[in-house]
Design a protein around this motif. Structure first.
Motif, PDB file in Angstrom:
ATOM      1  N   VAL A 191       0.857  -1.184   0.000  1.00 56.62           N
ATOM      2  CA  VAL A 191       0.000   0.000   0.000  1.00 56.62           C
ATOM      3  C   VAL A 191       0.894   1.235   0.000  1.00 56.62           C
ATOM      4  CG1 VAL A 191      -1.787   1.279   1.236  1.00 56.62           C
ATOM      5  CG2 VAL A 191      -1.825  -1.230   1.205  1.00 56.62           C
ATOM      6  N   ARG A 192       0.637   2.106  -0.953  1.00 57.65           N
ATOM      7  CA  ARG A 192       1.366   3.370  -1.069  1.00 57.65           C
ATOM      8  C   ARG A 192       0.368   4.506  -0.882  1.00 57.65           C
ATOM      9  NH1 ARG A 192       2.803   3.567  -6.384  1.00 57.65           N
ATOM     10  NH2 ARG A 192       1.616   5.444  -6.845  1.00 57.65           N
ATOM     11  N   VAL A 193       0.693   5.431  -0.008  1.00 55.64           N
ATOM     12  CA  VAL A 193      -0.158   6.574   0.285  1.00 55.64           C
ATOM     13  C   VAL A 193       0.554   7.814  -0.249  1.00 55.64           C
ATOM     14  CG1 VAL A 193      -1.339   7.869   2.102  1.00 55.64           C
ATOM     15  CG2 VAL A 193      -0.983   5.395   2.369  1.00 55.64           C
ATOM     16  N   ASP A 194       0.004   8.389  -1.327  1.00 54.80           N
ATOM     17  CA  ASP A 194       0.602   9.567  -1.966  1.00 54.80           C
ATOM     18  C   ASP A 194      -0.252  10.801  -1.709  1.00 54.80           C
ATOM     19  OD1 ASP A 194       2.458   7.876  -3.147  1.00 54.80           O
ATOM     20  OD2 ASP A 194       1.477   7.885  -5.107  1.00 54.80           O
ATOM     21  N   HIS A 249      -4.831  17.324   4.823  1.00 54.93           N
ATOM     22  CA  HIS A 249      -4.082  16.690   3.736  1.00 54.93           C
ATOM     23  C   HIS A 249      -4.954  15.667   3.016  1.00 54.93           C
ATOM     24  CE1 HIS A 249      -0.551  18.582   5.431  1.00 54.93           C
ATOM     25  NE2 HIS A 249      -0.912  18.092   6.605  1.00 54.93           N
ATOM     26  N   GLY A 250      -4.842  15.626   1.705  1.00 48.85           N
ATOM     27  CA  GLY A 250      -5.542  14.645   0.886  1.00 48.85           C
ATOM     28  C   GLY A 250      -4.542  13.673   0.288  1.00 48.85           C
ATOM     29  N   PHE A 251      -4.903  12.386   0.299  1.00 50.22           N
ATOM     30  CA  PHE A 251      -4.006  11.339  -0.202  1.00 50.22           C
ATOM     31  C   PHE A 251      -4.750  10.415  -1.153  1.00 50.22           C
ATOM     32  CE2 PHE A 251      -2.688  12.454   4.098  1.00 50.22           C
ATOM     33  CZ  PHE A 251      -1.345  12.751   3.922  1.00 50.22           C
ATOM     34  N   LEU A 252      -4.059   9.972  -2.184  1.00 50.20           N
ATOM     35  CA  LEU A 252      -4.551   8.926  -3.067  1.00 50.20           C
ATOM     36  C   LEU A 252      -3.828   7.646  -2.650  1.00 50.20           C
ATOM     37  CD1 LEU A 252      -6.447   8.373  -5.443  1.00 50.20           C
ATOM     38  CD2 LEU A 252      -4.497   8.751  -6.967  1.00 50.20           C
ATOM     39  N   VAL A 253      -4.609   6.624  -2.316  1.00 54.72           N
ATOM     40  CA  VAL A 253      -4.053   5.375  -1.804  1.00 54.72           C
ATOM     41  C   VAL A 253      -4.025   4.347  -2.931  1.00 54.72           C
ATOM     42  CG1 VAL A 253      -4.306   3.578  -0.057  1.00 54.72           C
ATOM     43  CG2 VAL A 253      -5.056   5.924   0.452  1.00 54.72           C
ATOM     44  N   HIS A 254      -2.883   3.670  -3.074  1.00 55.52           N
ATOM     45  CA  HIS A 254      -2.702   2.627  -4.087  1.00 55.52           C
ATOM     46  C   HIS A 254      -2.414   1.304  -3.404  1.00 55.52           C
ATOM     47  CE1 HIS A 254      -1.556   6.400  -6.073  1.00 55.52           C
ATOM     48  NE2 HIS A 254      -1.897   5.828  -7.200  1.00 55.52           N
ATOM     49  N   ARG A 255      -2.929   0.230  -3.987  1.00 51.49           N
ATOM     50  CA  ARG A 255      -2.508  -1.105  -3.565  1.00 51.49           C
ATOM     51  C   ARG A 255      -1.889  -1.766  -4.782  1.00 51.49           C
ATOM     52  NH1 ARG A 255      -5.853  -6.472  -1.921  1.00 51.49           N
ATOM     53  NH2 ARG A 255      -6.510  -6.210  -4.050  1.00 51.49           N
ATOM     54  N   ASP A 256      -0.660  -2.192  -4.631  1.00 51.52           N
ATOM     55  CA  ASP A 256       0.088  -2.821  -5.723  1.00 51.52           C
ATOM     56  C   ASP A 256       0.012  -1.978  -6.996  1.00 51.52           C
ATOM     57  OD1 ASP A 256       0.833  -4.890  -4.018  1.00 51.52           O
ATOM     58  OD2 ASP A 256      -0.867  -6.140  -4.594  1.00 51.52           O
TER      59      ASP A 256
END
Length: 192
Positions: A21-24, A71-78
């Motif tokens: 999981v990457r939180v950008d 803050h706003g984040f777009l979360v990615h999985r893989d």
């Protein structure tokens, strides 16, 4: 995947059996079209952005990006975008009029993206990472989902949130942002 490949990455965590999981931090220009599609689906009515244009979504997240307290984040999985996550300092938010914030509190909002094929355990896996991320340097999470959103309230209770009283979040009407009054339910999560 290194942080230098994604300069807006705030958190990166691998969960065995779930993925990475990457939180950008949201890039208002690049991410607005995707977020706009998500928040304009009927299932997103509680998110409060239904009926917005791409430009309005971009402006909302550009405003958030300019703040030091929200803050706003777009979360990615893989590598695939799967959610929008927002954090905020409760003392710098309208919620401060509705409960007594404690030192170490952090407010959160989560919107899980629509999917064609729901995956058992997905939200639980995602929440594991996002709660870890939000609690870095903090002691308690506060949320204020719409009081009518029974599905989310049940999910929060299953995750270990303590449901608090119903509140009325006051309207915010500023030149850069308008947020209507909202009936909400407080929810608190403290790491045990």
């Amino acid at each position: 995947m290194s942080r230098t490949e994604h300069p807006r990455t705030a958190h990166l965590q691998h969960v065995e059996g779930f993925g990475t999981v990457r939180v950008d931090r949201i890039d208002p220009d690049a991410d607005a079209p995707l977020v706009h599609r998500w928040v304009n689906e009927e299932r997103a009515r509680f998110w409060g952005m239904h009926g917005t244009t791409v430009e309005q979504v971009r402006d909302i997240y550009a405003h958030l990006d300019s703040l030091t307290t929200h803050h706003g984040f777009l979360v990615h999985r893989d590598g695939e975008p799967v959610a929008v996550f927002q954090t905020y300092d409760p003392e710098a938010d309208r919620i401060s009029e509705c409960y007594e914030a404690r030192p170490g509190d952090i407010g959160v909002h989560l919107f899980v993206a629509p999917t064609a094929a729901p995956e058992r355990g997905f939200t639980e896996g995602l929440l594991t990472v996002l709660l870890d991320f939000a609690l870095t340097g903090r002691t308690r999470i506060v949320g204020e989902p719409d009081a009518a959103n029974e599905k989310v309230l049940a999910r929060l209770a299953r995750t270990g949130f303590e449901l608090g009283p119903e509140i009325t979040l006051p309207e915010v009407d500023l030149p850069e942002v308008f947020i209507p009054e909202k009936k909400a339910r407080l929810a608190f999560f403290t790491r045990s």
